[in-house]
Design a protein around this motif. Structure first.
Motif, PDB file in Angstrom:
ATOM      1  N   UNK A 198      29.307 -79.054  44.588  1.00  0.00           N
ATOM      2  CA  UNK A 198      28.578 -78.499  45.726  1.00  0.00           C
ATOM      3  C   UNK A 198      29.512 -77.718  46.650  1.00  0.00           C
ATOM      4  N   UNK A 199      30.709 -78.261  46.874  1.00  0.00           N
ATOM      5  CA  UNK A 199      31.676 -77.574  47.738  1.00  0.00           C
ATOM      6  C   UNK A 199      32.059 -76.213  47.166  1.00  0.00           C
ATOM      7  N   UNK A 200      32.201 -76.141  45.837  1.00  0.00           N
ATOM      8  CA  UNK A 200      32.566 -74.868  45.214  1.00  0.00           C
ATOM      9  C   UNK A 200      31.408 -73.871  45.278  1.00  0.00           C
ATOM     10  N   UNK A 201      30.187 -74.360  45.152  1.00  0.00           N
ATOM     11  CA  UNK A 201      29.009 -73.498  45.300  1.00  0.00           C
ATOM     12  C   UNK A 201      28.987 -72.886  46.702  1.00  0.00           C
ATOM     13  N   UNK A 202      29.253 -73.709  47.702  1.00  0.00           N
ATOM     14  CA  UNK A 202      29.284 -73.218  49.086  1.00  0.00           C
ATOM     15  C   UNK A 202      30.457 -72.269  49.305  1.00  0.00           C
ATOM     16  N   UNK A 203      31.607 -72.601  48.747  1.00  0.00           N
ATOM     17  CA  UNK A 203      32.803 -71.771  48.950  1.00  0.00           C
ATOM     18  C   UNK A 203      32.618 -70.377  48.376  1.00  0.00           C
ATOM     19  N   UNK A 242      15.065 -80.367  62.965  1.00  0.00           N
ATOM     20  CA  UNK A 242      16.284 -80.503  63.773  1.00  0.00           C
ATOM     21  C   UNK A 242      17.476 -79.855  63.077  1.00  0.00           C
ATOM     22  N   UNK A 243      18.375 -79.294  63.868  1.00  0.00           N
ATOM     23  CA  UNK A 243      19.642 -78.777  63.367  1.00  0.00           C
ATOM     24  C   UNK A 243      20.671 -79.901  63.458  1.00  0.00           C
ATOM     25  N   UNK A 244      21.304 -80.222  62.316  1.00  0.00           N
ATOM     26  CA  UNK A 244      22.258 -81.337  62.289  1.00  0.00           C
ATOM     27  C   UNK A 244      23.516 -80.913  61.549  1.00  0.00           C
ATOM     28  N   UNK A 245      24.590 -81.606  61.864  1.00  0.00           N
ATOM     29  CA  UNK A 245      25.826 -81.498  61.096  1.00  0.00           C
ATOM     30  C   UNK A 245      26.127 -82.878  60.543  1.00  0.00           C
ATOM     31  N   UNK A 246      26.256 -82.965  59.220  1.00  0.00           N
ATOM     32  CA  UNK A 246      26.426 -84.253  58.547  1.00  0.00           C
ATOM     33  C   UNK A 246      27.670 -84.237  57.673  1.00  0.00           C
ATOM     34  N   UNK A 247      28.298 -85.402  57.556  1.00  0.00           N
ATOM     35  CA  UNK A 247      29.363 -85.618  56.579  1.00  0.00           C
ATOM     36  C   UNK A 247      28.716 -86.308  55.391  1.00  0.00           C
ATOM     37  N   UNK A 248      28.599 -85.591  54.273  1.00  0.00           N
ATOM     38  CA  UNK A 248      27.845 -86.134  53.139  1.00  0.00           C
ATOM     39  C   UNK A 248      28.759 -86.437  51.958  1.00  0.00           C
ATOM     40  N   UNK A 250      31.206 -88.630  49.133  1.00  0.00           N
ATOM     41  CA  UNK A 250      32.592 -89.059  49.190  1.00  0.00           C
ATOM     42  C   UNK A 250      32.807 -90.421  49.796  1.00  0.00           C
ATOM     43  N   UNK A 251      31.778 -91.246  49.807  1.00  0.00           N
ATOM     44  CA  UNK A 251      31.892 -92.550  50.469  1.00  0.00           C
ATOM     45  C   UNK A 251      32.142 -93.699  49.496  1.00  0.00           C
ATOM     46  N   UNK A 252      31.857 -93.496  48.212  1.00  0.00           N
ATOM     47  CA  UNK A 252      32.064 -94.543  47.213  1.00  0.00           C
ATOM     48  C   UNK A 252      33.387 -94.285  46.495  1.00  0.00           C
ATOM     49  N   UNK A 253      34.319 -95.157  46.676  1.00  0.00           N
ATOM     50  CA  UNK A 253      35.628 -94.999  46.041  1.00  0.00           C
ATOM     51  C   UNK A 253      35.520 -95.272  44.538  1.00  0.00           C
ATOM     52  N   UNK A 262      39.566 -88.123  43.197  1.00  0.00           N
ATOM     53  CA  UNK A 262      38.699 -88.585  44.264  1.00  0.00           C
ATOM     54  C   UNK A 262      37.822 -87.443  44.752  1.00  0.00           C
ATOM     55  N   UNK A 263      36.771 -87.800  45.457  1.00  0.00           N
ATOM     56  CA  UNK A 263      35.885 -86.811  46.047  1.00  0.00           C
ATOM     57  C   UNK A 263      35.819 -87.066  47.539  1.00  0.00           C
ATOM     58  N   UNK A 264      36.119 -86.050  48.313  1.00  0.00           N
ATOM     59  CA  UNK A 264      36.108 -86.196  49.770  1.00  0.00           C
ATOM     60  C   UNK A 264      34.718 -85.905  50.323  1.00  0.00           C
ATOM     61  N   UNK A 265      34.405 -86.487  51.488  1.00  0.00           N
ATOM     62  CA  UNK A 265      33.154 -86.130  52.159  1.00  0.00           C
ATOM     63  C   UNK A 265      33.125 -84.635  52.461  1.00  0.00           C
ATOM     64  N   UNK A 266      31.922 -84.080  52.481  1.00  0.00           N
ATOM     65  CA  UNK A 266      31.733 -82.653  52.730  1.00  0.00           C
ATOM     66  C   UNK A 266      30.912 -82.486  54.003  1.00  0.00           C
TER      67      UNK A 266
END
Length: 490
Positions: free
Chosen positions: A319-324, A351-357, A359-362, A369-373
């Motif tokens: 998903x991060x690469x798609x956005x990048x 509503x307009x929100x900013x979320x950290x999605x 990357x929470x399950x180690x 690893x995958x970091x939160x986005x």
């Protein structure tokens, strides 16, 4: 006639950190798997092995006892107390006795904290109580087969399609053969064996070679007289001795024929082993190639992280690469993140929100690893997560992604879910208000099963190597129990 039916299904990824407790086997809103009349009602009329068993029992005018219907999306090893509860319900029914036959809908790749062969252990325990009552078993194509799984059953049949659109037909194959046995029309004789190879999941689809020809030959054997012929491609994300490809053939009172046909299937598979090897493309190149495509929908497969192989579904690299790279008009299904879902629900529709999605399950057993986005967007949809599969896979079966939302970033509509579910059915998207035909790109955390419900919609498919415990790079897994040497690791 009295028939005992039971379901116990779990494909275990021994590298997955996702906990497999009893609640994971429960249906939507429940804490334990259904039993008795509730279980029969849940699966009657569905495209499943159990659905076929119920139809056969009712056709024969039989009295049905349904011990339990326990089914969970793939994840880590099954907790011992969950296994004890599920098998305990089945064994308690067996102890009551008085059944003319037992029909079991099992997976074939269950690993528990204490047993690397969950199904064989169950069948051995059944036979210790009741050594004589005929048993038929329907197994998933991804079974990692052990001797006990076959020796303790009279009839064994496995799915012959991947995506698994023939679950019902598999139940019919197994159940009808057992009914013929009860009527004295046939006397099943069985042969099984395996070869030292781990077919890659991304090369196991039955639309593709070599599995297409292997399964076609198994079906031909049945048309020519075999009661059941099954090639099990195995589940490679399990560090157990017998992970890998095997075959089981059941014939009518002809052991030599069963062994000959088994050997033929195994030889065909071994000779085609190079075709089961998967070649990985760099993620950046995959997304760039997709960006250059002009006609959609283009399916972007985040195949390192899908629920049907035990993935956490919370990795974010694809998903991060798609956005990048700035792809436009994208739908992404899905990121598993219950806290982010609740934050979006609290904010409300629009509503307009900013979320950290994510990357929470180690993933401690993976060298990545995958970091939160962090993403910003508008809360477009809030949904309770319950829908019914349209089919052809698992037709009519209730699905549950948990409380869910769609976050629209302007370029990407991101589905956030609270319960693991594989997007094998188009209703996973439609229930969220996402029409895949209106999208240029659809990112799915899937490998092969997506083809069942959305394969006909795709203009192109791009496989994206992200990160996750369903990694397509076997070198990222450390195998300690797997028999060696084995192809392609050695």
């Amino acid at each position: 006639m009295r028939l005992l039916l039971a379901m116990m299904k779990h494909e275990t990824n021994t590298f997955s950190p996702v906990v497999t407790d009893l609640a994971r086997f429960a249906r939507a809103g429940g804490s334990i798997p259904p039993r008795g009349a509730e279980a029969i009602a849940a699966y009657r009329g569905t495209g499943t092995v159990t659905g076929a068993f119920i139809d056969i029992a009712e056709r024969e005018g039989a009295e049905i006892e349904m011990a339990i219907a326990a089914d969970a999306w793939p994840s880590g090893p099954v907790e011992d107390d969950a296994y004890a509860a599920i098998t305990g319900a089945i064994l308690a029914a067996v102890k009551k006795g008085g059944f003319d036959a037992i029909l079991l809908d099992l997976h074939g790749a269950m690993v528990t904290r204490s047993h690397e062969d969950g199904e064989g252990t169950l069948l051995s325990r059944i036979r210790a109580i009741d050594p004589k009552t005929p048993i038929a078993v329907g197994y998933d194509m991804h079974s990692n087969v052990y001797q006990e799984m076959v020796a303790n059953a009279d009839v064994v049949a496995g799915y012959q399609t991947y995506p698994h659109v023939d679950m019902y037909e598999t139940g019919r194959r197994a159940g009808d053969a057992l009914m013929r046995m009860l009527k004295g029309e046939v006397r099943p004789t069985t042969a099984w064996g395996n070869v030292p190879m781990l077919p890659h999941v991304m090369r196991q689809g039955t639309d593709d070679e070599p599995n297409r020809s292997l399964q076609a030959r198994a079906r031909e054997m049945e048309r020519q007289g075999a009661l059941c012929a099954s090639v099990f491609v195995g589940f490679p994300h399990a560090d157990i001795r017998n992970a890998g490809l095997s075959a089981v053939v059941v014939t009518d009172n002809d052991q030599a024929q069963a062994e000959r046909l088994r050997d033929e299937l195994l030889k065909r598979a071994w000779d085609a082993r190079e075709q089961f090897v998967y070649r990985i493309e760099k993620l950046e190149d995959s997304v760039a190639r997709a960006k250059a495509m002009t006609e959609g929908p283009v399916i972007l497969l985040d195949h390192y992280d899908n629920a049907a192989s035990g993935g956490t579904m919370d990795t974010t690299r694809v998903l991060a690469e798609i956005l990048r790279q700035g792809l436009e008009n994208v739908a992404a299904f899905a990121i598993f993140d219950p806290p982010a879902v609740e934050q979006a629900i609290a904010a409300g529709i629009g509503a307009q929100v900013t979320l950290s999605i994510g990357g929470k399950l180690k993933m401690p057993m993976l060298p990545a690893e995958s970091r939160p986005l962090e993403v910003s967007g508008r809360v477009k949809t809030i949904f309770d997560g319950k829908y019914r599969a349209r089919g052809p896979m698992s037709r009519g079966v209730h699905q549950d992604m948990g409380r869910a939302v769609v976050l629209d970033t302007g370029r990407v509509e991101i589905a956030l879910i609270s319960r693991h579910v594989e997007p094998f059915d188009v209703n996973a998207l439609l229930s969220l208000g996402i029409d895949p035909m209106q999208k240029r790109y659809v990112m799915l955390k899937s490998r092969i099963h997506w083809r069942a419900g959305m394969g006909q919609l795709a203009k192109a498919v791009v496989e994206c190597a992200g990160v996750g415990v369903c990694t397509s790079d076997y070198a990222q897994h450390t195998f300690r129990k797997l028999r060696r040497p084995i192809f392609p690791l050695d």
